[in-house]
Each structure stands twice: as C-alpha cells, then as structure tokens.
Design a protein around this motif. Sequence first.
Motif, mmCIF file in Angstrom:
data_model
loop_
_atom_site.group_PDB
_atom_site.id
_atom_site.type_symbol
_atom_site.label_atom_id
_atom_site.label_comp_id
_atom_site.label_asym_id
_atom_site.label_seq_id
_atom_site.Cartn_x
_atom_site.Cartn_y
_atom_site.Cartn_z
ATOM 1 N N ILE A 105 -21.411 -19.743 13.732
ATOM 2 C CA ILE A 105 -20.923 -19.935 12.239
ATOM 3 C C ILE A 105 -19.746 -19.072 11.932
ATOM 4 N N GLN A 106 -19.947 -17.686 12.093
ATOM 5 C CA GLN A 106 -19.016 -16.699 11.679
ATOM 6 C C GLN A 106 -17.781 -16.764 12.196
ATOM 7 N N THR A 108 -16.278 -19.670 13.345
ATOM 8 C CA THR A 108 -15.729 -20.891 12.997
ATOM 9 C C THR A 108 -15.478 -20.705 11.587
ATOM 10 N N LYS A 109 -16.160 -20.068 10.625
ATOM 11 C CA LYS A 109 -15.616 -19.854 9.100
ATOM 12 C C LYS A 109 -14.296 -19.038 9.500
ATOM 13 N N LYS A 110 -14.272 -18.371 10.016
ATOM 14 C CA LYS A 110 -12.941 -17.450 10.203
ATOM 15 C C LYS A 110 -11.793 -18.364 10.932
ATOM 16 N N SER A 113 -10.856 -20.618 8.142
ATOM 17 C CA SER A 113 -9.724 -19.822 6.957
ATOM 18 C C SER A 113 -8.499 -19.675 7.569
ATOM 19 N N HIS A 118 -10.184 -26.211 4.572
ATOM 20 C CA HIS A 118 -11.302 -26.395 3.723
ATOM 21 C C HIS A 118 -12.031 -27.446 3.852
ATOM 22 N N LEU A 138 -27.418 -21.744 8.825
ATOM 23 C CA LEU A 138 -26.304 -22.332 8.148
ATOM 24 C C LEU A 138 -26.923 -21.917 6.572
ATOM 25 N N GLN A 141 -26.063 -18.363 6.238
ATOM 26 C CA GLN A 141 -24.679 -17.551 6.347
ATOM 27 C C GLN A 141 -23.392 -18.219 5.982
ATOM 28 N N TRP A 142 -23.573 -19.649 5.505
ATOM 29 C CA TRP A 142 -22.581 -20.451 5.104
ATOM 30 C C TRP A 142 -22.787 -21.001 3.923
#
Length: 220
Positions: A105-106, A108-110, A113, A118, A138, A141-142
């Motif tokens: 998750i972390q 992938t978010k980074k 970005s 988006h 999720l 954390q997201w």
Amino acid sequence: MKIPDEDFRYALEIWDFLSVKDRLGKADLIFVLCSHDLRVAEHAVSLYQKNQTKFVLFSGGLNFFTKHVFPNSEAESFAKHAIELGIPKESVIIEPHSTHTGENIQFTKKLISNMGLHFDTITALQKPSMTLRIKLALEKQWPGPIFQIGSPDYSLLDAPHSKINLFMIINEIVGDLDRIIAYPKLGFQNETFIPEGIYFAYHFLISKGYHLHLVTSKMS
C-alpha cells in the motif's frame, strides 16, 4: 502429505472467514497485491479485457513463500504473465520492492504520486483468503479512494498449485488470521470482530503444527 479431515474442516472455517468479495464495477485502477498465485494476475487480465479499467498495477517483491517460486519479483512475474495474456505494456505499472501488505500500500501510494497519477476508484485484487486483510489494511492506510475488493473464484481445496501444497496454504491462512488479530494493535489495519469458533480453529491448527507463517511468535 495428506491433511487430516479435522484439520481441513477447521482450515475451511478460517478460509471462509478471511474471504470477502465485492461486486466489481469499473475502476480507474486495478491494484494487484501480488503473491505466489498467478491466478490473481489472470483475474486482473479478465477484468481489464472486460473494459473495467485503464491501468493495472502489480505490487510485490519477494517474501517467505515467493522467494522459492519466482526468479524475479512477484510484481515483475505477474506483469510478465499478464502481458503474455494480452494486457498492453503501456497499461501496466510495476512496484517490485514491497515485502508485505503494508508496503504494498505505502509503496504503491508513493509510486502513483511520483508518477503524477490520481485514482478515485480502485479495484484491489488478492487471493481469496487475503481479501479481508487487504480490506482492513486499505481502510486504515489509504483513505480517500473508493475500493472494491476482489479475487479469483476458487476454494480452499483448489488453492494449492504446482509450487505451494495444501499444508503450506493452511500455514498461510493461519498466519493471515494471526495478522488480523495482531496488526490492529500496531496500527497497520482496522480491527474486526472474530467469532469464537474462528479463534478455536486458529488455536487448534497451531497446536497441530500449522505455525510456519505466524507473526505473533516473531513479536514475542
């Protein structure tokens, strides 16, 4: 090795508890949390070919199970399989460094970005027995996107494949339940109600030797 009927019955109770599935519609992104099971990649291909997304992101390095299964990272192996089955390379995003769900998750978010992307709606795919875990993670954390949770449609009996046998699958699902118990206290995922019968099945299977994937023993 043959799994005793009683062991299988309790494992099936845990499998059913850990498995959640939403009705899947179109999404901006299919987010595949990779594993040892390429059927999840095949499910992503099927959804892509039904025009349910424009991008498929594969996330995963190597871990306890997959370091003996794939020559490269889970994400690279899944992506290669998906491209061979027809997903265009330009629709594939790869995150090859994460070693557990939180990093999936972390990282992938980074990555998203950093790419300037988006996504408002995301379909998250995993093995059936991992879907409750990713749902809870999720949620914690997201925050923001609307998530749909999905998986290939197969049973515990059909979960083993050429690289992972039923004994290891049962070790894996006991470990996944162990994390659902332990991780809310560490802030990794939301808490959920666990019925007494599931706790009994969990302790029974640990007592029978299915403890190779426990996290609590490493934390104590």
